[in-house]
Design a protein around this motif. Structure first.
Motif, short mmCIF file in Angstrom:
data_model
loop_
_atom_site.label_atom_id
_atom_site.label_comp_id
_atom_site.label_asym_id
_atom_site.label_seq_id
_atom_site.Cartn_x
_atom_site.Cartn_y
_atom_site.Cartn_z
N ASP A 44 13.01 35.36 80.05
CA ASP A 44 13.73 36.82 80.13
C ASP A 44 13.24 37.28 81.58
O ASP A 44 13.99 37.74 82.12
CB ASP A 44 13.29 37.87 79.01
N GLU A 45 11.99 37.38 82.01
CA GLU A 45 11.70 38.02 83.04
C GLU A 45 12.08 37.18 84.17
O GLU A 45 12.70 37.80 85.46
CB GLU A 45 10.07 38.05 83.24
N ASP A 48 15.83 37.88 84.77
CA ASP A 48 15.98 39.17 85.27
C ASP A 48 15.75 39.30 86.89
O ASP A 48 16.45 39.53 87.95
CB ASP A 48 15.29 40.27 84.88
N ILE A 49 14.60 38.61 87.53
CA ILE A 49 14.17 38.23 88.67
C ILE A 49 15.18 37.48 89.67
O ILE A 49 15.64 37.88 90.59
CB ILE A 49 12.87 37.76 88.97
N PHE A 82 6.28 37.02 91.74
CA PHE A 82 6.45 36.83 90.28
C PHE A 82 6.11 35.50 89.72
O PHE A 82 5.51 35.22 89.03
CB PHE A 82 7.73 37.31 89.66
#
Length: 106
Positions: A44-45, A48-49, A82
């Motif tokens: 999910d992260e 988004d990134i 990230f």
């Protein structure tokens, strides 16, 4: 860039499988559940990134200014930072004891 993210996810998935195989019958379900939760949250992260990086790249390509260049570069830097982070999380997972509930991504 998308290929490197895909490769990264495949490697993380392979590590998750390896962690699952290392688990004993007693804690197999807890180990698989922890690995699945880790990968789901990470996916999910990453999505988004990547969306933000793609959006900022598109903004720059369709409106070439110093401001949109800076925004794109910031997004790429954020994405790079990230993607380095999950490796620290994997080290925590590998060194944690799933029986004590220490499996978590930080």
């Amino acid at each position: 860039m998308a290929q490197s993210v895909t490769l990264f996810l495949v490697l993380i998935g392979a590590i998750g499988v390896a962690l699952s195989l290392l688990a004993t019958d007693q804690n197999l379900e807890a180990t698989e559940s922890a690995a699945r939760a880790f990968l789901d949250g990470l996916e999910d992260e990453i999505r988004d990134i990547n969306y933000n990086t793609t959006l900022q790249s598109w903004n720059y390509e369709t409106n070439i200014t110093d401001e949109t260049l800076d925004m794109r570069n910031d997004a790429v830097d954020e994405q790079s930072q990230f993607l380095k982070g999950p490796w620290d999380g994997l080290l925590i997972l590998i060194s944690s004891d799933p029986v004590t509930g220490g499996w978590k991504y930080t």
